[in-house]
Design a protein around this motif. Structure first.
Motif, mmCIF file in Angstrom:
data_model
loop_
_atom_site.group_PDB
_atom_site.id
_atom_site.type_symbol
_atom_site.label_atom_id
_atom_site.label_comp_id
_atom_site.label_asym_id
_atom_site.label_seq_id
_atom_site.Cartn_x
_atom_site.Cartn_y
_atom_site.Cartn_z
ATOM 1 N N LYS A 158 0.797 -1.167 0.145
ATOM 2 C CA LYS A 158 -0.211 -0.061 0.023
ATOM 3 C C LYS A 158 0.833 1.119 0.075
ATOM 4 O O LYS A 158 2.081 1.394 0.925
ATOM 5 N N GLY A 159 0.506 2.141 -0.933
ATOM 6 C CA GLY A 159 1.289 3.441 -0.967
ATOM 7 C C GLY A 159 2.389 3.258 -1.970
ATOM 8 O O GLY A 159 3.126 4.200 -2.121
ATOM 9 N N TRP A 160 2.571 2.178 -2.581
ATOM 10 C CA TRP A 160 3.733 2.007 -3.508
ATOM 11 C C TRP A 160 3.248 1.807 -5.058
ATOM 12 O O TRP A 160 2.059 1.247 -4.942
ATOM 13 N N LEU A 161 4.029 2.322 -6.023
ATOM 14 C CA LEU A 161 3.629 2.203 -7.238
ATOM 15 C C LEU A 161 4.599 1.067 -8.044
ATOM 16 O O LEU A 161 5.883 1.144 -7.422
ATOM 17 N N LEU A 162 4.093 0.610 -9.048
ATOM 18 C CA LEU A 162 4.893 -0.486 -9.679
ATOM 19 C C LEU A 162 5.259 0.360 -11.036
ATOM 20 O O LEU A 162 4.153 0.394 -11.658
ATOM 21 N N VAL B 25 2.214 2.219 -15.539
ATOM 22 C CA VAL B 25 2.430 2.483 -14.014
ATOM 23 C C VAL B 25 1.153 1.956 -13.238
ATOM 24 O O VAL B 25 -0.031 2.676 -13.438
ATOM 25 N N VAL B 26 1.352 1.207 -12.197
ATOM 26 C CA VAL B 26 0.121 0.886 -11.416
ATOM 27 C C VAL B 26 0.415 0.794 -10.052
ATOM 28 O O VAL B 26 1.489 1.008 -9.757
ATOM 29 N N TRP B 27 -0.735 0.923 -9.161
ATOM 30 C CA TRP B 27 -0.586 0.738 -7.620
ATOM 31 C C TRP B 27 -0.170 -0.494 -7.234
ATOM 32 O O TRP B 27 -0.806 -1.805 -7.885
ATOM 33 N N ALA B 28 0.965 -0.779 -6.666
ATOM 34 C CA ALA B 28 1.599 -2.190 -6.286
ATOM 35 C C ALA B 28 0.438 -3.083 -5.594
ATOM 36 O O ALA B 28 0.399 -4.114 -5.834
ATOM 37 N N ASP B 29 -0.328 -2.392 -4.809
ATOM 38 C CA ASP B 29 -1.321 -3.315 -4.007
ATOM 39 C C ASP B 29 -2.556 -3.514 -4.734
ATOM 40 O O ASP B 29 -3.745 -4.286 -4.363
ATOM 41 N N GLN C 206 12.236 -6.063 -15.168
ATOM 42 C CA GLN C 206 11.352 -5.336 -15.834
ATOM 43 C C GLN C 206 10.707 -4.112 -15.043
ATOM 44 O O GLN C 206 10.147 -3.094 -15.729
ATOM 45 N N TYR C 207 10.495 -4.236 -13.941
ATOM 46 C CA TYR C 207 9.713 -3.384 -13.170
ATOM 47 C C TYR C 207 10.384 -2.855 -11.757
ATOM 48 O O TYR C 207 11.475 -3.622 -11.240
ATOM 49 N N TYR C 208 10.036 -1.787 -11.243
ATOM 50 C CA TYR C 208 10.586 -1.341 -9.986
ATOM 51 C C TYR C 208 9.668 -0.643 -8.983
ATOM 52 O O TYR C 208 8.571 -0.597 -9.757
ATOM 53 N N TRP C 209 9.780 -0.569 -7.784
ATOM 54 C CA TRP C 209 8.820 -0.014 -6.883
ATOM 55 C C TRP C 209 9.124 1.444 -6.721
ATOM 56 O O TRP C 209 10.346 1.523 -6.281
ATOM 57 N N GLN D 172 -8.218 2.355 -16.860
ATOM 58 C CA GLN D 172 -8.368 0.825 -16.633
ATOM 59 C C GLN D 172 -7.354 0.719 -15.344
ATOM 60 O O GLN D 172 -7.527 1.123 -14.348
ATOM 61 N N HIS D 173 -6.215 -0.265 -15.580
ATOM 62 C CA HIS D 173 -5.479 -0.439 -14.337
ATOM 63 C C HIS D 173 -4.479 0.284 -14.266
ATOM 64 O O HIS D 173 -3.788 0.317 -13.111
ATOM 65 N N GLU D 174 -3.985 1.332 -15.247
ATOM 66 C CA GLU D 174 -3.106 2.350 -14.964
ATOM 67 C C GLU D 174 -3.464 3.318 -13.999
ATOM 68 O O GLU D 174 -4.557 3.912 -14.285
ATOM 69 N N ALA D 175 -2.568 3.858 -13.111
ATOM 70 C CA ALA D 175 -2.654 4.850 -12.307
ATOM 71 C C ALA D 175 -2.500 6.472 -12.731
ATOM 72 O O ALA D 175 -3.276 7.104 -12.150
#
Length: 374
Positions: A143-147, A158-162, A173-176, A210-213
């Motif tokens: 919670k509070g992190w982006l992927l 860019v999506v919410w990690a949770d 391929q990804y970082y937080w 959609q799923h992108e933040a």
């Protein structure tokens, strides 16, 4: 369309522009006297009006790009390549182009360095430039992190990690990155071997799709910033360009919460903020990007408030055969074109004498476009 006075070029000589949407660069190149041939993913009507030829591709993978280049090379003499949004995420294709043509702006080596995120953030830290906290392994509490993808543009991916379900992203391929409150801003700059010139600052707008933040939706060409913040980021743009060897036009996105600032990303090619300027100014800067001696910079000139807006579909939409776009609409899809939900439909710019006047003009134009889908 306004008549464009072109400089001399051989009948079949044309620079090549490669971008997700080639319209902006095609228009500016034509206005600067060098109409180009285009490889992009949309083939919009106004792109074809500004360009000498257009080839559309589904992606910029090496096989698709080489086929498009071969197609264009059969009719045009290509010596120079100008790339925009999208191609920097396909390093293999950019390297292939650089081996055959003169590629303007940042080299493939620069792009490779920017994609090395652990090293990239370490270099920012050495420069004393703050950025929201990053991790290369999953945080204990999402919670509070982006992927975020190592390679991306305009907030794509860019999506919410949770918010992920049953997802196990590959760690190469990804970082937080921890979400940070603040106003999203950007600067437009030009760098050569001797100097970095900051052209202007902008307010950025994003929305969830959609799923992108945080998908990029538009920007204002003017933003009220304290003088010390502007001076700070002019200095940082110089150090960033020097450290990463940026060349030509580039952008930097950052956050400001009224007191502190954090760098978000570097866009190592002509960014969308060029759309927020008068075309005569922006075409001059693009000419400098491909190597012409620039005229006096016009960033200090008095400007009207100007907004650039991308309009996304809210449902699947087929452009009617009878569609006639107003002259103020850019990136005009062709009649019969099928556009999926949450995809770019078109864009526009609006101007105003004051912020409130600009806001009203933007709302009227957005309402007109979205009424087309009803």
């Amino acid at each position: 369309m306004r008549a464009i006075k072109a400089r001399r070029y051989t009948p079949n000589d044309a620079p090549l522009i490669v971008a997700q949407s080639g319209r902006m660069l095609a228009e500016l190149a034509a206005r600067a006297g060098r109409p180009a041939v285009i490889i992009d993913q949309y083939g919009d009507q106004d792109t074809r009006q500004w360009a000498r030829a257009v080839v559309t591709v589904a992606d910029f993978d090496l096989e698709s790009l080489t086929a498009a280049v071969v197609d264009l090379s059969a009719h045009w003499t290509i010596k120079q390549v100008i790339y925009g949004s999208g191609l920097e995420n396909h390093l293999e294709s950019l390297i292939w182009l650089a081996q055959r043509f003169s590629v303007t702006g940042c080299s493939p080596e620069v792009i490779r360095a920017l994609h090395d995120k652990p090293k990239f953030f370490n270099q920012l830290q050495n420069l004393g430039i703050d950025f929201p906290e990053v991790r290369f392994t999953p945080p204990c509490h999402a919670k509070g992190w982006l992927l975020k993808p190592y390679r991306g543009c305009g907030g794509e991916g860019v999506v919410w990690a949770d918010a992920l379900h049953a997802a196990d992203p590959a760690r190469d391929q990804y970082y937080w990155q921890r979400w940070q409150a603040g106003r999203a801003l950007s600067l437009l700059a030009f760098a050569d071997t001797t100097r970095t010139h900051v052209i202007g600052f902008h307010r950025l707008y994003h929305r969830a799709l959609q799923h992108e933040a945080f998908r990029f939706t538009g920007l204002d060409n003017r933003v009220q910033l304290p003088r010390d913040v502007r001076m700070q980021w002019r200095d940082r743009a110089h150090h960033v360009a020097e450290t990463f060897q940026l060349r030509g036009l580039f952008g930097i996105d950052f956050l400001w919460d009224g007191q502190n600032t954090w760098l978000l990303e570097i866009n190592p090619r002509p960014p969308a903020s060029l759309c927020a300027y008068e075309p005569r100014q922006a075409s001059q800067w693009l000419a400098a990007h491909w190597g012409e001696t620039p005229r006096p910079w016009l960033d200090s000139a008095r400007r009207r408030w100007r907004h650039y807006q991308i309009c996304y579909t809210y449902r699947a939409y087929r452009v009617p055969q009878s569609a006639k776009w107003p002259a103020w609409v850019n990136d005009q899809p062709s009649p019969g074109h099928d556009i999926p939900p949450c995809a770019p439909l078109c864009s526009f710019t609006a101007t105003g004498r004051t912020p409130n006047h600009l806001k009203r003009n933007v709302q009227r134009r957005k309402a007109f476009i979205y009424n087309l889908m009803n």
